[in-house]
Structure formats: structure tokens, C-alpha cells
Design a protein around this motif. Structure first.
Motif, mmCIF file in Angstrom:
data_model
loop_
_atom_site.group_PDB
_atom_site.id
_atom_site.type_symbol
_atom_site.label_atom_id
_atom_site.label_comp_id
_atom_site.label_asym_id
_atom_site.label_seq_id
_atom_site.Cartn_x
_atom_site.Cartn_y
_atom_site.Cartn_z
ATOM 1 N N GLN A 165 0.830 -1.208 0.000
ATOM 2 C CA GLN A 165 0.000 0.000 0.000
ATOM 3 C C GLN A 165 0.866 1.260 0.000
ATOM 4 N N HIS A 166 1.874 1.295 0.885
ATOM 5 C CA HIS A 166 2.718 2.482 1.013
ATOM 6 C C HIS A 166 3.505 2.760 -0.268
ATOM 7 N N SER A 167 4.045 1.712 -0.885
ATOM 8 C CA SER A 167 4.829 1.938 -2.110
ATOM 9 C C SER A 167 3.934 2.418 -3.250
ATOM 10 N N THR A 168 2.685 1.961 -3.279
ATOM 11 C CA THR A 168 1.751 2.420 -4.311
ATOM 12 C C THR A 168 1.383 3.881 -4.082
ATOM 13 N N LEU A 169 1.103 4.247 -2.833
ATOM 14 C CA LEU A 169 0.794 5.656 -2.527
ATOM 15 C C LEU A 169 1.971 6.565 -2.863
ATOM 16 N N ALA A 170 3.193 6.115 -2.557
ATOM 17 C CA ALA A 170 4.386 6.911 -2.875
ATOM 18 C C ALA A 170 4.529 7.084 -4.384
ATOM 19 N N ALA A 171 4.263 6.026 -5.142
ATOM 20 C CA ALA A 171 4.363 6.118 -6.601
ATOM 21 C C ALA A 171 3.308 7.052 -7.170
ATOM 22 N N LEU A 172 2.102 7.026 -6.591
ATOM 23 C CA LEU A 172 1.046 7.933 -7.060
ATOM 24 C C LEU A 172 1.416 9.391 -6.806
ATOM 25 N N GLY A 173 2.126 9.647 -5.722
ATOM 26 C CA GLY A 173 2.520 11.016 -5.381
ATOM 27 C C GLY A 173 3.799 11.473 -6.045
ATOM 28 N N SER A 174 4.443 10.595 -6.769
ATOM 29 C CA SER A 174 5.724 10.925 -7.395
ATOM 30 C C SER A 174 5.527 11.787 -8.637
ATOM 31 N N PRO A 175 6.420 12.750 -8.847
ATOM 32 C CA PRO A 175 6.330 13.549 -10.073
ATOM 33 C C PRO A 175 6.567 12.701 -11.321
ATOM 34 N N ALA A 176 7.163 11.549 -11.151
ATOM 35 C CA ALA A 176 7.443 10.669 -12.290
ATOM 36 C C ALA A 176 6.310 9.671 -12.525
ATOM 37 N N ALA A 177 5.139 9.919 -11.930
ATOM 38 C CA ALA A 177 4.003 9.004 -12.123
ATOM 39 C C ALA A 177 3.711 8.876 -13.614
ATOM 40 N N ALA A 178 3.159 7.741 -13.987
ATOM 41 C CA ALA A 178 2.908 7.443 -15.398
ATOM 42 C C ALA A 178 2.101 8.554 -16.066
ATOM 43 N N PRO A 179 2.412 8.858 -17.337
ATOM 44 C CA PRO A 179 1.675 9.904 -18.065
ATOM 45 C C PRO A 179 0.164 9.658 -18.077
ATOM 46 N N VAL A 180 -0.256 8.402 -18.094
ATOM 47 C CA VAL A 180 -1.691 8.100 -18.104
ATOM 48 C C VAL A 180 -2.379 8.669 -16.863
ATOM 49 N N LEU A 181 -1.652 8.799 -15.774
ATOM 50 C CA LEU A 181 -2.245 9.310 -14.534
ATOM 51 C C LEU A 181 -2.257 10.831 -14.479
ATOM 52 N N ARG A 182 -1.290 11.481 -15.110
ATOM 53 C CA ARG A 182 -1.193 12.934 -15.037
ATOM 54 C C ARG A 182 -2.351 13.653 -15.718
ATOM 55 N N SER A 183 -3.025 12.958 -16.623
ATOM 56 C CA SER A 183 -4.115 13.603 -17.355
ATOM 57 C C SER A 183 -5.436 13.587 -16.589
ATOM 58 N N HIS A 184 -5.465 12.966 -15.418
ATOM 59 C CA HIS A 184 -6.707 12.877 -14.647
ATOM 60 C C HIS A 184 -6.690 13.873 -13.492
ATOM 61 N N PRO A 185 -7.702 14.745 -13.446
ATOM 62 C CA PRO A 185 -7.755 15.717 -12.357
ATOM 63 C C PRO A 185 -8.210 15.055 -11.059
ATOM 64 N N GLY A 186 -7.957 15.741 -9.999
ATOM 65 C CA GLY A 186 -8.447 15.263 -8.701
ATOM 66 C C GLY A 186 -7.528 14.234 -8.089
ATOM 67 N N PRO A 187 -7.853 13.836 -6.883
ATOM 68 C CA PRO A 187 -6.992 12.879 -6.183
ATOM 69 C C PRO A 187 -7.071 11.501 -6.822
ATOM 70 N N LEU A 188 -5.944 10.826 -6.836
ATOM 71 C CA LEU A 188 -5.853 9.449 -7.303
ATOM 72 C C LEU A 188 -5.755 8.553 -6.086
ATOM 73 N N THR A 189 -6.630 7.558 -6.004
ATOM 74 C CA THR A 189 -6.615 6.678 -4.834
ATOM 75 C C THR A 189 -6.528 5.217 -5.266
ATOM 76 N N PRO A 190 -5.628 4.456 -4.617
ATOM 77 C CA PRO A 190 -5.552 3.027 -4.906
ATOM 78 C C PRO A 190 -6.623 2.290 -4.095
ATOM 79 N N GLU A 191 -7.480 1.548 -4.777
ATOM 80 C CA GLU A 191 -8.571 0.825 -4.119
ATOM 81 C C GLU A 191 -8.648 -0.605 -4.641
ATOM 82 N N SER A 192 -9.544 -1.370 -4.066
ATOM 83 C CA SER A 192 -9.816 -2.749 -4.483
ATOM 84 C C SER A 192 -8.547 -3.581 -4.638
#
Length: 195
Positions: A13-40
Motif C-alpha cells: 500500500q505504502h509503495s503504491t501511494l508513494a508512486a502515485l505522489g511521485s512527479p514521475a508518475a505514469a503519463p496516463v495518470l497525469r491527465s486525470h484531475p483530482g486525487p488518485l486513490t488506490p482501491e480494491s
């Protein structure tokens, strides 16, 4: 509600949250506004060597996968892999298995009974299924598919295998082994094929 909510290991969980908060997050994620949350979170088990084993082939835990949501919908998946020190973020991805996983989880919610959701990969057939494990008290990181567990092939499924149709392991595994050249002897190979 027939699906149990699973808890992934804290390092996953922690490594996924850190990756989501990283400036190097995948380009597919940068195009989505709002908070990104890892679920399910779902443990990903791999079923290998279907034709090399007498009886059901063993499954091994290979990853934990999270659906990454933004604005109420899944926009990507995040996967973590085991390391000698625990769990570490591996990669983000999109593609057809993302929406197919969501659809299969919704379908499973409507089934009778209570299940522990997992993913089961069959690399020899380029196949991924939602594995609905009947032993709800089991450690999600361990165990093998039981004959009465359900497998829901995700789209795209191999030719001749119906996606999003629940199959008992005892019905689907013989079909898969026949496709690969040998029947698994401990399961009932005369069961109606899942096609």
C-alpha cells in the motif's frame, strides 16, 4: 455483499501511494484531475505448468494489484511485486483488463454466496481471471484454486472461452488443460466445457 474487502500488505500500500505522489508518475495518470486513490486490492496468483503436474497445478502469489480511481472510476491499475525486503511498487498500466476487472467485480457482487476475490493469471494461455475463492478465512496470499471456486475470465479471453461467465474450477481447468494438450487427471474431465 458477497465479496470480502481484502487488505494488501502495508508495504504494498505504502509503495503504491508513494508512486502515485511521485512527479514521475505514469503519463496516463497525469491527465486525470483530482486525487488518485488506490482501491480494491487484489492478490495476483499465477497458475503455471498446467500440463506438467498431476492434479491441479500449483498457484503462487506474484503481485498485489490496486485499481487507481479518479472521479469515481478506475483510470489505471498499480502493481506491486514481492522483494527480499517485502513489497515494492512495480508499475502502472491501463488496457482492457482494467475495465474488465471492474465489470467482473460488479458481476461477482450479484452472485449468491460470499467469496474472497483474487486474480488468477494463466500465462500459458495469455489469460487472466477473477478468482472467487470460497474459503473466506484463507490468507489471500496463499492457497490453491478449489474445485468449487469460481473463475470469471476477463476480456479479452482466449478464443473459445467466454469472458465474464463464471465457471467452477472443476469445469474450466480441464478445458484449459485440453487446450494445452493434456487433461488434469484429478478433476472431472467429463464436466461440460466452459465455452
Amino acid at each position: 455483499m458477497p465479496l470480502l474487502s481484502l487488505q494488501a500488505p502495508r508495504p504494498a500500500q505504502h509503495s503504491t501511494l508513494a508512486a502515485l505522489g511521485s512527479p514521475a508518475a505514469a503519463p496516463v495518470l497525469r491527465s486525470h484531475p483530482g486525487p488518485l486513490t488506490p482501491e480494491s486490492p487484489l492478490p495476483v496468483h499465477v497458475l503455471e505448468g498446467i500440463t506438467r503436474h498431476e492434479g491441479p497445478p500449483p498457484a503462487r502469489l506474484a503481485a498485489w494489484r490496486f485499481l487507481v480511481r479518479s472521479g469515481g472510476r478506475a483510470v489505471a491499475a498499480a502493481e506491486t511485486k514481492p522483494t527480499p525486503d517485502g513489497w515494492a511498487f512495480s508499475h502502472f498500466f491501463g488496457g482492457p483488463y482494467l475495465s474488465s476487472t471492474e465489470q467482473a467485480l460488479r458481476q461477482a457482487e450479484a452472485l449468491a454466496g460470499v467469496y474472497q476475490p483474487r486474480l488468477l493469471s494463466v500465462p500459458e494461455l495469455y489469460m487472466l481471471t477473477l478468482w472467487l475463492h470460497g474459503d473466506t478465512a484463507a490468507d489471500p496470499a496463499e492457497g490453491q484454486p478449489a474445485p468449487t471456486d469460481l473463475l470469471v475470465p476477463l476480456a479479452p479471453a482466449p478464443p473459445g472461452i467466454a469472458a465474464h461467465r463464471p465457471h467452477r474450477v472443476s469445469d474450466l481447468l480441464p478445458v484449459l488443460t485440453l487446450r494445452l494438450g493434456r487433461v488434469t487427471p484429478l478433476l472431472d474431465a467429463t464436466a461440460s466445457p466452459a465455452a
